[in-house]
Design an enzyme around this catalytic site. Structure first.
Site, short mmCIF file in Angstrom:
data_model
loop_
_atom_site.label_atom_id
_atom_site.label_comp_id
_atom_site.label_asym_id
_atom_site.label_seq_id
_atom_site.Cartn_x
_atom_site.Cartn_y
_atom_site.Cartn_z
N SER A 143 0.87 -1.18 0.00
CA SER A 143 0.00 0.00 0.00
C SER A 143 0.90 1.23 0.00
CB SER A 143 -0.86 -0.02 1.28
OG SER A 143 -1.51 1.21 1.48
N TYR A 156 -1.98 -1.31 10.36
CA TYR A 156 -2.03 -1.56 8.91
C TYR A 156 -0.72 -1.10 8.26
CZ TYR A 156 -3.87 -1.43 4.11
OH TYR A 156 -4.08 -1.63 2.76
N1 NAD Z 1 -8.74 -0.28 -1.51
C1 NAD Z 1 -7.71 0.49 -1.21
O1 NAD Z 1 -7.86 1.72 -1.17
C2 NAD Z 1 -6.35 -0.10 -0.96
C3 NAD Z 1 -5.26 0.78 -0.87
C4 NAD Z 1 -3.99 0.26 -0.67
C5 NAD Z 1 -3.79 -1.10 -0.59
N2 NAD Z 1 -4.87 -1.94 -0.68
C6 NAD Z 1 -4.60 -3.37 -0.61
O2 NAD Z 1 -5.17 -4.01 -1.74
C7 NAD Z 1 -5.47 -5.37 -1.43
C8 NAD Z 1 -6.89 -5.70 -1.86
O3 NAD Z 1 -7.80 -4.97 -1.06
P1 NAD Z 1 -9.21 -4.45 -1.64
O4 NAD Z 1 -9.08 -3.01 -1.86
O5 NAD Z 1 -9.65 -5.32 -2.77
O6 NAD Z 1 -10.13 -4.67 -0.37
P2 NAD Z 1 -11.23 -5.80 -0.04
O7 NAD Z 1 -11.52 -5.67 1.41
O8 NAD Z 1 -12.37 -5.70 -0.99
O9 NAD Z 1 -10.46 -7.17 -0.37
C9 NAD Z 1 -9.68 -7.84 0.57
C10 NAD Z 1 -10.06 -9.31 0.49
O10 NAD Z 1 -9.22 -10.04 1.41
C11 NAD Z 1 -10.03 -11.00 2.05
N3 NAD Z 1 -9.46 -11.44 3.32
C12 NAD Z 1 -9.41 -10.77 4.49
N4 NAD Z 1 -8.85 -11.53 5.44
C13 NAD Z 1 -8.52 -12.71 4.86
C14 NAD Z 1 -7.93 -13.90 5.32
N5 NAD Z 1 -7.54 -14.05 6.61
N6 NAD Z 1 -7.72 -14.91 4.44
C15 NAD Z 1 -8.13 -14.78 3.14
N7 NAD Z 1 -8.72 -13.68 2.66
C16 NAD Z 1 -8.93 -12.66 3.51
C17 NAD Z 1 -11.36 -10.26 2.27
O11 NAD Z 1 -12.40 -11.16 2.57
C18 NAD Z 1 -11.51 -9.54 0.94
O12 NAD Z 1 -12.20 -10.32 0.00
C19 NAD Z 1 -5.20 -5.51 0.07
O13 NAD Z 1 -3.92 -6.04 0.27
C20 NAD Z 1 -5.24 -4.08 0.57
O14 NAD Z 1 -4.51 -3.92 1.77
C21 NAD Z 1 -6.14 -1.47 -0.85
#
Ligand code: NAD
Length: 266
Positions: A143, A156
């Site tokens: 991130s 985080y």
């Molecule tokens: N959305 C943003 O703004 C953003 C910004 C920076 C980084 N990220 C990163 O991008 C990646 C994807 O996130 P996203 O935006 O799609 O959010 P999201 O919450 O939609 O997706 C995250 C997924 O991970 C799954 N998950 C959570 N705990 C888990 C576990 N113990 N085992 C297996 N699966 C699990 C959740 O059920 C969910 O489907 C993540 O690593 C997040 O940290 C997101």
């Protein structure tokens, strides 16, 4: 021919958001995909829209070692090997340092950091033991919170800085057979970003050079590149996809015309 023709990939956190988009794009680019999550109903719904002979959803908690062994074994059994691992699953937590607890910190680290570690450690032996096959690619989703400090992001941020650091070590240790890179998204429009309760729309991101949140397909484009042979000389690198947020932010000065005789150097 697709960019991932003939490749076998595991994508964690694939039931929704960025992971879902990546699983879909991987299949469209010719890969066979095992996508995993703790959200079984969402995962099954996504699987129902993909070809069953090339996409399989598996229940998987990334913080549990036995789950990882099961996922990797199933992938090899079903599709023969693992070429690509996208460590995408994560949880977000917004708590000030004064209110954070050890349990809260440990919960975030268990999924975001330990989950990514176990994933790399479980998949690497498969990727390393494949004479005659092109190298493997591991993509760890960090991130911009793994590049700078945001308020409320103690746990985080710690997890995402650690993912970035582990990526470097893994790239050094697992090369030349396996490439390992980290991706650093800024605000991407998923459940993790949170609802736009005030109805501000893109105004929430007016401080960014590109003045909007990113879309999951924009991230998927980058992940396909890193998973593919098009990135064959890239490892240990970090890829920022954040609408320019790490370059800088618009300030109050953007809203004012300079005073003609102010002499202000801006
Ligand atoms: N959305 C943003 O703004 C953003 C910004 C920076 C980084 N990220 C990163 O991008 C990646 C994807 O996130 P996203 O935006 O799609 O959010 P999201 O919450 O939609 O997706 C995250 C997924 O991970 C799954 N998950 C959570 N705990 C888990 C576990 N113990 N085992 C297996 N699966 C699990 C959740 O059920 C969910 O489907 C993540 O690593 C997040 O940290 C997101």
């Amino acid at each position: 021919m697709g960019a991932l023709e003939g490749k076998v990939a595991i994508v964690t956190g694939g039931a929704r958001g960025q992971g879902e988009a990546e699983a879909r794009r991987f299949v469209a680019e010719g890969a066979c995909v095992v996508f995993t999550d703790v959200l079984d109903a969402d995962g099954a719904a996504v699987a129902g829209t993909l070809p069953a002979d090339r996409a399989v959803f598996v229940h998987h908690d990334v913080s549990i070692e036995d789950d990882w062994r099961r996922v990797v074994d199933l992938t090899v059994e079903r599709f023969g090997t693992v070429d690509v691992l996208v460590n995408n699953a994560a949880i977000h937590r917004f708590v000030s340092i004064l209110d954070e607890t050890v349990a809260g910190l440990e919960k975030v680290l268990a999924v975001n950091l330990v989950g990514t570690f176990i994933g790399m450690r479980t998949v690497a032996p498969v990727m390393l033991d494949r004479p005659g096959r092109a190298g493997g690619s591991i993509v760890n989703i960090s991130s911009t919170a793994g590049l700078t400090g945001y308020s409320g992001h103690l746990s985080y941020g710690a997890s995402k800085w650690a993912v970035r650091g582990m990526t470097k070590v893994a790239a050094v240790e697992l090369g030349p057979a396996v490439r390992v890179n980290s991706v650093h998204p800024g605000p991407i429009a998923t459940a993790m970003l949170g609802p736009d309760d005030a109805g501000l729309g893109d105004a929430r991101f007016a401080h960014l050079p590109l003045a909007r949140s990113g879309q999951v397909d924009e991230v998927a484009d980058l992940i396909v590149f890193l998973a593919s042979d098009a990135s064959s000389f890239i490892t240990g690198s970090e890829f920022v996809i954040d609408g320019g947020g790490m370059a800088g932010r618009r300030t109050i000065w953007d809203q004012h015309e300079p005073a003609a005789d102010s002499g202000t150097d801006r």
